[in-house]
Motif scaffolding. Structure first.
Motif, short mmCIF file in Angstrom:
data_model
loop_
_atom_site.label_atom_id
_atom_site.label_comp_id
_atom_site.label_asym_id
_atom_site.label_seq_id
_atom_site.Cartn_x
_atom_site.Cartn_y
_atom_site.Cartn_z
N ALA A 1 -17.23 -36.06 10.10
CA ALA A 1 -18.51 -35.86 9.40
C ALA A 1 -19.39 -34.90 10.18
N ASP A 2 -19.42 -35.03 11.51
CA ASP A 2 -20.22 -34.12 12.33
C ASP A 2 -19.72 -32.68 12.18
N LYS A 3 -18.41 -32.48 12.18
CA LYS A 3 -17.85 -31.13 12.02
C LYS A 3 -18.18 -30.57 10.64
N ILE A 4 -18.10 -31.41 9.62
CA ILE A 4 -18.39 -30.97 8.26
C ILE A 4 -19.86 -30.57 8.15
N ASN A 5 -20.76 -31.40 8.66
CA ASN A 5 -22.18 -31.07 8.59
C ASN A 5 -22.50 -29.78 9.35
N GLU A 6 -21.83 -29.58 10.47
CA GLU A 6 -22.03 -28.34 11.24
C GLU A 6 -21.54 -27.13 10.43
N ALA A 7 -20.39 -27.27 9.80
CA ALA A 7 -19.83 -26.17 9.00
C ALA A 7 -20.71 -25.88 7.79
N LEU A 8 -21.31 -26.92 7.21
CA LEU A 8 -22.11 -26.75 6.01
C LEU A 8 -23.46 -26.10 6.29
N ALA A 9 -23.78 -25.89 7.55
CA ALA A 9 -25.03 -25.20 7.88
C ALA A 9 -24.97 -23.74 7.43
N SER A 10 -23.78 -23.22 7.26
CA SER A 10 -23.60 -21.82 6.84
C SER A 10 -23.46 -21.73 5.32
N GLU A 11 -24.26 -20.89 4.69
CA GLU A 11 -24.19 -20.71 3.23
C GLU A 11 -22.80 -20.22 2.81
N GLU A 12 -22.22 -19.32 3.59
CA GLU A 12 -20.89 -18.80 3.26
C GLU A 12 -19.84 -19.91 3.31
N THR A 13 -19.92 -20.76 4.32
CA THR A 13 -18.97 -21.87 4.43
C THR A 13 -19.13 -22.84 3.28
N ARG A 14 -20.38 -23.14 2.90
CA ARG A 14 -20.63 -24.04 1.77
C ARG A 14 -20.02 -23.48 0.49
N ARG A 15 -20.21 -22.18 0.25
CA ARG A 15 -19.68 -21.54 -0.95
C ARG A 15 -18.15 -21.57 -0.95
N THR A 16 -17.54 -21.23 0.18
CA THR A 16 -16.08 -21.23 0.28
C THR A 16 -15.51 -22.62 0.07
N LEU A 17 -16.11 -23.61 0.72
CA LEU A 17 -15.64 -25.00 0.60
C LEU A 17 -15.76 -25.49 -0.84
N SER A 18 -16.89 -25.22 -1.48
CA SER A 18 -17.06 -25.70 -2.85
C SER A 18 -16.08 -25.01 -3.80
N GLU A 19 -15.80 -23.74 -3.57
CA GLU A 19 -14.82 -23.04 -4.41
C GLU A 19 -13.43 -23.63 -4.22
N GLN A 20 -13.06 -23.94 -2.98
CA GLN A 20 -11.74 -24.51 -2.72
C GLN A 20 -11.60 -25.90 -3.35
N MET A 21 -12.66 -26.70 -3.28
CA MET A 21 -12.60 -28.02 -3.90
C MET A 21 -12.47 -27.91 -5.41
N GLN A 22 -13.21 -26.98 -5.99
CA GLN A 22 -13.14 -26.81 -7.43
C GLN A 22 -11.75 -26.33 -7.85
N LYS A 23 -11.16 -25.42 -7.08
CA LYS A 23 -9.81 -24.96 -7.39
C LYS A 23 -8.82 -26.11 -7.32
N GLY A 24 -8.97 -26.95 -6.31
CA GLY A 24 -8.07 -28.10 -6.19
C GLY A 24 -8.22 -29.05 -7.36
N LEU A 25 -9.45 -29.28 -7.79
CA LEU A 25 -9.70 -30.19 -8.90
C LEU A 25 -9.11 -29.64 -10.19
#
Length: 137
Positions: A33-57
């Protein structure tokens, strides 16, 4: 209020790319959770992660092809995303089985229908003070 409702919420948050919603219904091990919250501080990382989750879904797959030219040569492999026939992003969940693991954990087996593709998936939920949360492996 129920593990089944938490599953519906989780999949809806993924579909909508709502990372805050996903984090609200998912329990990660504290180090992760700490690593995820740290990664989510970056707008680019948030966008990439959300796109990957949506693709998986939605069941997007990667396809690799090679084009042949008139002179007989071939192109470098071309990798592209192939989306299923699910342009609306419609995802339907049918709960197949709910199994009580212990007094605070439940495993749900569900058929997830994404467009024409269906797949049986298993999710584990734990009871927290704030309700049921998906337990990330």
């Amino acid at each position: 209020a129920t593990p089944e409702a938490a599953l519906q919420s989780l999949l809806a948050f993924v579909r909508e790319r709502d990372l805050h919603g996903i984090m609200a219904v998912t329990a990660f091990p504290s180090r992760q959770a700490d690593k995820i919250n740290e990664a989510l501080a970056s707008e680019e990382t948030r966008r990439t992660l959300s796109e990957q989750m949506q693709k998986g879904l939605f069941g997007v797959v990667m396809s690799e092809s090679v084009q042949k030219h008139e002179d007989g040569s071939t192109s470098e492999p071309i990798v592209q995303e192939v989306w299923p026939e699910n342009a609306s992003g419609q995802v339907t969940v049918e709960i197949l089985k709910t199994e009580q693991i212990d007094e605070r954990r439940v495993r749900i087996s569900a058929k997830v229908l994404r467009g024409a593709e269906s797949k049986v998936e298993n999710y584990t939920f734990g009871k927290a003070n704030s309700g049921w949360r998906h337990l990330w492996p």
